[in-house]
Scaffold this motif. Sequence first.
Motif, short mmCIF file in Angstrom:
data_model
loop_
_atom_site.label_atom_id
_atom_site.label_comp_id
_atom_site.label_asym_id
_atom_site.label_seq_id
_atom_site.Cartn_x
_atom_site.Cartn_y
_atom_site.Cartn_z
N TRP A 145 0.22 -1.62 -0.21
CA TRP A 145 -0.14 0.23 0.35
C TRP A 145 1.11 1.12 -0.20
O TRP A 145 1.10 2.14 0.85
N ARG A 146 1.47 1.90 -0.95
CA ARG A 146 2.29 3.38 -1.11
C ARG A 146 1.94 4.36 -0.67
O ARG A 146 2.63 4.69 -0.20
N HIS A 147 1.14 4.32 -0.19
CA HIS A 147 0.09 5.89 1.01
C HIS A 147 0.22 5.36 2.34
O HIS A 147 -0.11 6.06 3.19
N LEU A 148 0.49 4.18 2.94
CA LEU A 148 1.01 3.39 4.02
C LEU A 148 2.16 3.93 4.48
O LEU A 148 2.97 3.68 3.91
N SER A 149 2.56 4.12 6.02
CA SER A 149 3.54 3.80 6.49
C SER A 149 4.58 2.67 6.56
O SER A 149 4.13 1.22 5.95
N VAL A 150 5.65 2.67 7.02
CA VAL A 150 6.49 1.25 7.13
C VAL A 150 5.69 0.68 8.24
O VAL A 150 5.32 -0.65 7.99
N LEU A 151 5.68 1.73 8.95
CA LEU A 151 5.81 0.71 10.74
C LEU A 151 4.10 -0.26 10.42
O LEU A 151 3.94 -1.06 10.90
N ASP A 152 3.24 0.62 9.61
CA ASP A 152 1.63 0.69 9.97
C ASP A 152 1.67 -0.80 9.02
O ASP A 152 0.51 -1.53 9.29
N HIS A 153 2.46 -0.62 8.03
CA HIS A 153 2.04 -1.74 7.15
C HIS A 153 2.82 -3.64 8.11
O HIS A 153 2.06 -4.10 8.22
N ILE A 154 3.33 -3.18 9.13
CA ILE A 154 3.79 -4.73 9.40
C ILE A 154 2.91 -4.59 10.87
O ILE A 154 2.36 -5.92 10.99
N ARG A 155 2.07 -3.36 11.62
CA ARG A 155 1.96 -3.69 12.79
C ARG A 155 0.30 -4.39 11.52
O ARG A 155 -0.09 -5.40 12.10
N MET A 156 -0.16 -3.65 10.12
CA MET A 156 -1.18 -4.48 9.88
C MET A 156 -1.32 -5.95 9.68
O MET A 156 -2.27 -6.67 10.27
N ALA A 157 0.05 -6.25 9.83
CA ALA A 157 0.38 -8.02 9.47
C ALA A 157 0.03 -8.98 10.74
O ALA A 157 -0.21 -9.66 10.28
N HIS A 158 0.63 -7.97 11.52
CA HIS A 158 -0.11 -8.56 13.32
C HIS A 158 -1.39 -8.80 13.86
O HIS A 158 -1.52 -9.88 14.14
N TYR A 159 -2.19 -8.29 12.99
CA TYR A 159 -3.50 -8.45 13.40
C TYR A 159 -4.44 -9.46 12.82
O TYR A 159 -5.43 -9.55 13.34
N SER A 160 -3.92 -10.08 12.04
CA SER A 160 -4.48 -11.29 11.74
C SER A 160 -4.66 -12.54 13.14
O SER A 160 -5.28 -13.95 13.33
N GLN A 161 -3.60 -12.17 14.35
CA GLN A 161 -2.96 -13.48 15.16
C GLN A 161 -4.18 -12.19 16.70
O GLN A 161 -3.73 -12.44 17.70
N LEU A 162 -4.83 -11.28 16.07
CA LEU A 162 -5.34 -10.83 17.44
C LEU A 162 -5.90 -11.07 18.51
O LEU A 162 -7.30 -13.23 17.74
N ARG A 163 -6.07 -11.47 20.33
CA ARG A 163 -6.56 -12.31 20.51
C ARG A 163 -7.78 -11.63 21.38
O ARG A 163 -8.30 -11.87 22.78
N TYR A 164 -7.68 -9.89 21.29
CA TYR A 164 -8.15 -9.90 22.07
C TYR A 164 -9.62 -8.89 21.46
O TYR A 164 -10.47 -8.25 22.81
N GLY A 165 -10.32 -9.25 20.79
CA GLY A 165 -11.74 -9.18 19.87
C GLY A 165 -12.05 -7.87 20.48
O GLY A 165 -11.47 -6.55 20.07
#
Length: 255
Positions: free
Chosen positions: A89-109
């Motif tokens: 996503w060219r208009h998203l920051s580098v850090l946000d790219h990596i954060r978003m990838a972690h969200y597939s493992q969220l546990r808090y609902g």
Amino acid sequence: MLLEVKNMSHYFGGLRAVNGFNLRIEPGQIHGLIGPNGAGKTTVFNLITGVHVPTEGEVLLEGTNIRGFETHRIAALGIGRTFQNLLLWRHLSVLDHIRMAHYSQLRYGIFGALFATPACRRQEKEIEEQSRRLLETFDISRFADQLVGSLPYGAQRRVEMARAMATRPKVLFLDEPTAGMTPDELVRMIEIIRQVHREFGVAILLIEHRMKFVMELCDSVQVLVFGEVIAAGPPAAIQNNPQVIEAYLGKEDIH
């Protein structure tokens, strides 16, 4: 056995793209898949990762047949990948790219997110820490707050790899990770992949054209031509195989 592919074949209409492909990858192994353009390498990746469903054969991940599973389910089970053409996503920051990838493992609902529960805050802190660790591993920390579209090409490649690692894969698929890179960037990428392999212990399956990259990194190599494996073995044996030299590189010497 971590990943095993048995007699996988695939047809697009009447065109046979892959024929009787077999693969075995042990935990921690680095395996290369090489061959000329149009040989079917990326198709193999797409068949294993659920982009297409193989016409025939089995794909076993830790003994479970994942043939026909949806891509997100395969990713959740432990296969991460990059793509030959960058999918960022060219208009998203580098850090946000990596954060978003972690969200597939969220546990808090949803409840935790709405009310910022202690579990939510704790996991968000973990995601931040893990994301920044990956930025350091892939040597892109200095780009953390920049938009991906503004980064040099080689750095964008590393962002995509870091994003794939954020899903905590057991096997990392790399589709031509050095495409478009300079010789200096190639050397740096070899160092980074070695570090990732050492630090995370992840198995790696990679498609690559550059022999230096394959010879320095891979434990084993398969050569694919017109959807069929014509040779398999350690890099040194592949490098000196006359059939490989003729079919993959014509009469050129690949040393």
